[in-house]
Design a protein around this motif. Structure first.
Motif, PDB file in Angstrom:
ATOM      1  N   MET A   1     -15.590 -48.633   6.943  1.00  0.00           N
ATOM      2  CA  MET A   1     -16.919 -48.036   6.553  1.00  0.00           C
ATOM      3  C   MET A   1     -17.861 -47.398   7.623  1.00  0.00           C
ATOM      4  SD  MET A   1     -16.294 -47.841   3.303  1.00  0.00           S
ATOM      5  CE  MET A   1     -17.955 -47.224   2.487  1.00  0.00           C
ATOM      6  N   ALA A   2     -17.693 -48.355   8.693  1.00  0.00           N
ATOM      7  CA  ALA A   2     -18.486 -48.186   9.990  1.00  0.00           C
ATOM      8  C   ALA A   2     -18.318 -46.955  10.877  1.00  0.00           C
ATOM      9  CB  ALA A   2     -18.529 -49.241  11.002  1.00  0.00           C
ATOM     10  N   ALA A   3     -16.890 -46.642  10.694  1.00  0.00           N
ATOM     11  CA  ALA A   3     -16.265 -45.139  11.262  1.00  0.00           C
ATOM     12  C   ALA A   3     -16.612 -44.085  10.302  1.00  0.00           C
ATOM     13  CB  ALA A   3     -14.734 -45.450  11.503  1.00  0.00           C
ATOM     14  N   ALA A   4     -16.792 -44.322   9.211  1.00  0.00           N
ATOM     15  CA  ALA A   4     -16.953 -43.387   8.142  1.00  0.00           C
ATOM     16  C   ALA A   4     -18.446 -42.957   8.390  1.00  0.00           C
ATOM     17  CB  ALA A   4     -16.848 -43.566   6.830  1.00  0.00           C
ATOM     18  N   LYS A   5     -19.350 -43.902   8.393  1.00  0.00           N
ATOM     19  CA  LYS A   5     -20.770 -43.503   8.717  1.00  0.00           C
ATOM     20  C   LYS A   5     -20.952 -43.055   9.804  1.00  0.00           C
ATOM     21  CE  LYS A   5     -22.419 -47.277   5.616  1.00  0.00           C
ATOM     22  NZ  LYS A   5     -23.282 -48.363   5.286  1.00  0.00           N
ATOM     23  N   GLN A   6     -20.317 -43.433  11.103  1.00  0.00           N
ATOM     24  CA  GLN A   6     -20.552 -42.803  12.429  1.00  0.00           C
ATOM     25  C   GLN A   6     -20.060 -41.295  12.354  1.00  0.00           C
ATOM     26  OE1 GLN A   6     -18.349 -45.179  15.091  1.00  0.00           O
ATOM     27  NE2 GLN A   6     -20.229 -46.618  15.602  1.00  0.00           N
ATOM     28  N   SER A   7     -19.059 -40.968  11.534  1.00  0.00           N
ATOM     29  CA  SER A   7     -18.623 -39.546  11.630  1.00  0.00           C
ATOM     30  C   SER A   7     -18.955 -38.798  10.447  1.00  0.00           C
ATOM     31  CB  SER A   7     -17.091 -39.483  11.573  1.00  0.00           C
ATOM     32  OG  SER A   7     -16.612 -39.971  10.489  1.00  0.00           O
ATOM     33  N   ASN A   8     -20.040 -39.458   9.517  1.00  0.00           N
ATOM     34  CA  ASN A   8     -20.596 -38.763   8.511  1.00  0.00           C
ATOM     35  C   ASN A   8     -19.269 -38.123   7.506  1.00  0.00           C
ATOM     36  OD1 ASN A   8     -22.601 -38.128   6.752  1.00  0.00           O
ATOM     37  ND2 ASN A   8     -22.980 -35.912   7.918  1.00  0.00           N
ATOM     38  N   THR A   9     -18.609 -39.113   7.431  1.00  0.00           N
ATOM     39  CA  THR A   9     -17.486 -38.795   6.576  1.00  0.00           C
ATOM     40  C   THR A   9     -17.243 -39.478   5.185  1.00  0.00           C
ATOM     41  OG1 THR A   9     -15.768 -38.282   8.386  1.00  0.00           O
ATOM     42  CG2 THR A   9     -14.728 -38.638   6.648  1.00  0.00           C
ATOM     43  N   ALA A  10     -17.088 -38.661   4.070  1.00  0.00           N
ATOM     44  CA  ALA A  10     -17.047 -39.366   2.879  1.00  0.00           C
ATOM     45  C   ALA A  10     -15.679 -40.017   2.596  1.00  0.00           C
ATOM     46  CB  ALA A  10     -17.118 -38.352   1.727  1.00  0.00           C
ATOM     47  N   VAL A  11     -15.808 -41.337   1.947  1.00  0.00           N
ATOM     48  CA  VAL A  11     -14.574 -42.205   1.763  1.00  0.00           C
ATOM     49  C   VAL A  11     -14.577 -42.262   0.282  1.00  0.00           C
ATOM     50  CG1 VAL A  11     -13.478 -44.386   2.238  1.00  0.00           C
ATOM     51  CG2 VAL A  11     -14.909 -43.268   3.909  1.00  0.00           C
ATOM     52  N   ILE A  12     -13.399 -42.253  -0.075  1.00  0.00           N
ATOM     53  CA  ILE A  12     -12.966 -42.410  -1.683  1.00  0.00           C
ATOM     54  C   ILE A  12     -12.124 -43.458  -1.812  1.00  0.00           C
ATOM     55  CG2 ILE A  12     -12.270 -41.526  -3.782  1.00  0.00           C
ATOM     56  CD1 ILE A  12     -12.804 -38.618  -2.664  1.00  0.00           C
ATOM     57  N   ILE A  13     -12.365 -44.400  -2.444  1.00  0.00           N
ATOM     58  CA  ILE A  13     -11.912 -45.719  -2.673  1.00  0.00           C
ATOM     59  C   ILE A  13     -11.292 -45.772  -4.128  1.00  0.00           C
ATOM     60  CG2 ILE A  13     -11.597 -48.365  -2.525  1.00  0.00           C
ATOM     61  CD1 ILE A  13     -13.875 -48.271  -0.314  1.00  0.00           C
ATOM     62  N   VAL A  14     -10.100 -45.819  -4.484  1.00  0.00           N
ATOM     63  CA  VAL A  14      -9.454 -45.973  -5.935  1.00  0.00           C
ATOM     64  C   VAL A  14      -9.448 -47.337  -6.126  1.00  0.00           C
ATOM     65  CG1 VAL A  14      -7.787 -45.066  -7.481  1.00  0.00           C
ATOM     66  CG2 VAL A  14      -8.626 -43.552  -5.715  1.00  0.00           C
ATOM     67  N   GLY A  15      -9.833 -48.016  -7.369  1.00  0.00           N
ATOM     68  CA  GLY A  15      -9.844 -49.430  -7.638  1.00  0.00           C
ATOM     69  C   GLY A  15      -9.073 -49.454  -9.000  1.00  0.00           C
ATOM     70  N   HIS A  16      -8.753 -50.604  -9.398  1.00  0.00           N
ATOM     71  CA  HIS A  16      -8.467 -50.885 -10.733  1.00  0.00           C
ATOM     72  C   HIS A  16      -9.441 -51.745 -11.524  1.00  0.00           C
ATOM     73  CE1 HIS A  16      -5.481 -52.032 -13.712  1.00  0.00           C
ATOM     74  NE2 HIS A  16      -5.846 -53.362 -13.698  1.00  0.00           N
ATOM     75  N   VAL A  17      -9.397 -51.288 -12.630  1.00  0.00           N
ATOM     76  CA  VAL A  17     -10.124 -52.016 -13.797  1.00  0.00           C
ATOM     77  C   VAL A  17      -9.249 -52.835 -14.746  1.00  0.00           C
ATOM     78  CG1 VAL A  17     -11.888 -51.705 -15.529  1.00  0.00           C
ATOM     79  CG2 VAL A  17     -11.959 -50.103 -13.770  1.00  0.00           C
ATOM     80  N   THR A  18      -9.843 -54.173 -14.753  1.00  0.00           N
ATOM     81  CA  THR A  18      -9.283 -55.113 -15.649  1.00  0.00           C
ATOM     82  C   THR A  18      -9.317 -54.832 -17.058  1.00  0.00           C
ATOM     83  OG1 THR A  18     -11.144 -56.560 -15.822  1.00  0.00           O
ATOM     84  CG2 THR A  18      -9.540 -56.945 -13.808  1.00  0.00           C
ATOM     85  N   LYS A  19      -8.564 -55.523 -17.856  1.00  0.00           N
ATOM     86  CA  LYS A  19      -8.717 -55.537 -19.226  1.00  0.00           C
ATOM     87  C   LYS A  19     -10.215 -55.919 -19.974  1.00  0.00           C
ATOM     88  CE  LYS A  19      -3.742 -56.545 -20.410  1.00  0.00           C
ATOM     89  NZ  LYS A  19      -2.992 -57.710 -20.889  1.00  0.00           N
ATOM     90  N   GLU A  20     -11.004 -56.608 -19.147  1.00  0.00           N
ATOM     91  CA  GLU A  20     -12.237 -57.029 -19.427  1.00  0.00           C
ATOM     92  C   GLU A  20     -13.248 -55.976 -18.950  1.00  0.00           C
ATOM     93  OE1 GLU A  20     -10.265 -59.212 -17.720  1.00  0.00           O
ATOM     94  OE2 GLU A  20      -9.612 -60.153 -19.579  1.00  0.00           O
ATOM     95  N   GLY A  21     -12.717 -55.050 -18.435  1.00  0.00           N
ATOM     96  CA  GLY A  21     -13.732 -53.811 -17.863  1.00  0.00           C
ATOM     97  C   GLY A  21     -14.318 -54.135 -16.409  1.00  0.00           C
ATOM     98  N   MET A  22     -13.857 -55.009 -15.908  1.00  0.00           N
ATOM     99  CA  MET A  22     -14.466 -55.239 -14.375  1.00  0.00           C
ATOM    100  C   MET A  22     -13.411 -54.915 -13.330  1.00  0.00           C
ATOM    101  SD  MET A  22     -16.972 -57.248 -15.483  1.00  0.00           S
ATOM    102  CE  MET A  22     -17.594 -57.969 -13.902  1.00  0.00           C
ATOM    103  N   ILE A  23     -14.117 -54.516 -12.140  1.00  0.00           N
ATOM    104  CA  ILE A  23     -13.217 -53.927 -11.126  1.00  0.00           C
ATOM    105  C   ILE A  23     -12.592 -54.912 -10.650  1.00  0.00           C
ATOM    106  CG2 ILE A  23     -13.602 -52.980  -8.765  1.00  0.00           C
ATOM    107  CD1 ILE A  23     -16.109 -51.442  -9.541  1.00  0.00           C
ATOM    108  N   ALA A  24     -11.244 -54.914 -10.409  1.00  0.00           N
ATOM    109  CA  ALA A  24     -10.391 -55.880 -10.172  1.00  0.00           C
ATOM    110  C   ALA A  24     -10.474 -56.112  -8.356  1.00  0.00           C
ATOM    111  CB  ALA A  24      -8.874 -55.457 -10.293  1.00  0.00           C
ATOM    112  N   GLY A  25      -9.980 -57.202  -7.944  1.00  0.00           N
ATOM    113  CA  GLY A  25     -10.151 -57.565  -6.319  1.00  0.00           C
ATOM    114  C   GLY A  25     -11.467 -58.290  -5.918  1.00  0.00           C
ATOM    115  N   PRO A  26     -11.626 -57.947  -4.773  1.00  0.00           N
ATOM    116  CA  PRO A  26     -12.994 -58.767  -4.110  1.00  0.00           C
ATOM    117  C   PRO A  26     -14.098 -58.188  -4.831  1.00  0.00           C
ATOM    118  CG  PRO A  26     -11.333 -58.108  -2.335  1.00  0.00           C
ATOM    119  CD  PRO A  26     -10.900 -57.714  -3.841  1.00  0.00           C
ATOM    120  N   LYS A  27     -15.174 -58.896  -5.268  1.00  0.00           N
ATOM    121  CA  LYS A  27     -16.348 -58.528  -5.553  1.00  0.00           C
ATOM    122  C   LYS A  27     -17.020 -57.696  -4.470  1.00  0.00           C
ATOM    123  CE  LYS A  27     -19.390 -58.444  -9.136  1.00  0.00           C
ATOM    124  NZ  LYS A  27     -18.983 -57.874 -10.140  1.00  0.00           N
ATOM    125  N   VAL A  28     -16.711 -57.965  -3.265  1.00  0.00           N
ATOM    126  CA  VAL A  28     -17.448 -57.250  -2.106  1.00  0.00           C
ATOM    127  C   VAL A  28     -17.374 -55.516  -2.206  1.00  0.00           C
ATOM    128  CG1 VAL A  28     -15.744 -57.577  -0.379  1.00  0.00           C
ATOM    129  CG2 VAL A  28     -17.753 -57.400   0.285  1.00  0.00           C
TER     130      VAL A  28
END
Length: 83
Positions: A1-28
């Motif tokens: 994320m730091a490199a993206a901010k320094q270069s003013n570049t957009a980053v798209i992160i694709v995640g997974h949603v659980t059956k309960e509707g929450m984003i899977a993986g680390p809450k961070v």
């Protein structure tokens, strides 16, 4: 994320949603991004709903409805103040 901010570049992160509707993986993951968008719809259905779950810069009470056409997704409607 730091490199993206320094270069003013957009980053798209694709995640997974659980059956309960929450984003899977680390809450961070939710905390390092500016916008969380959720695209909903059945695999064989022609309509998809795009809604913001988190938006640091705007409203999360809007959604857009799209239709799958031969040329790609086509916007049909924008809904405001869903709640």
């Amino acid at each position: 994320m730091a490199a993206a901010k320094q270069s003013n570049t957009a980053v798209i992160i694709v995640g997974h949603v659980t059956k309960e509707g929450m984003i899977a993986g680390p809450k961070v993951l939710e905390h390092v991004v500016d916008v969380v968008l959720q695209l909903e719809g059945e695999a064989l259905a022609g309509f998809k709903v795009l809604r913001a779950i988190k938006n640091r810069f705007g409203s999360t009470t809007e959604a857009a409805i799209f239709e799958m056409a031969e040329s790609g997704l086509r916007q049909l409607l924008i809904l405001r103040r869903l709640y």
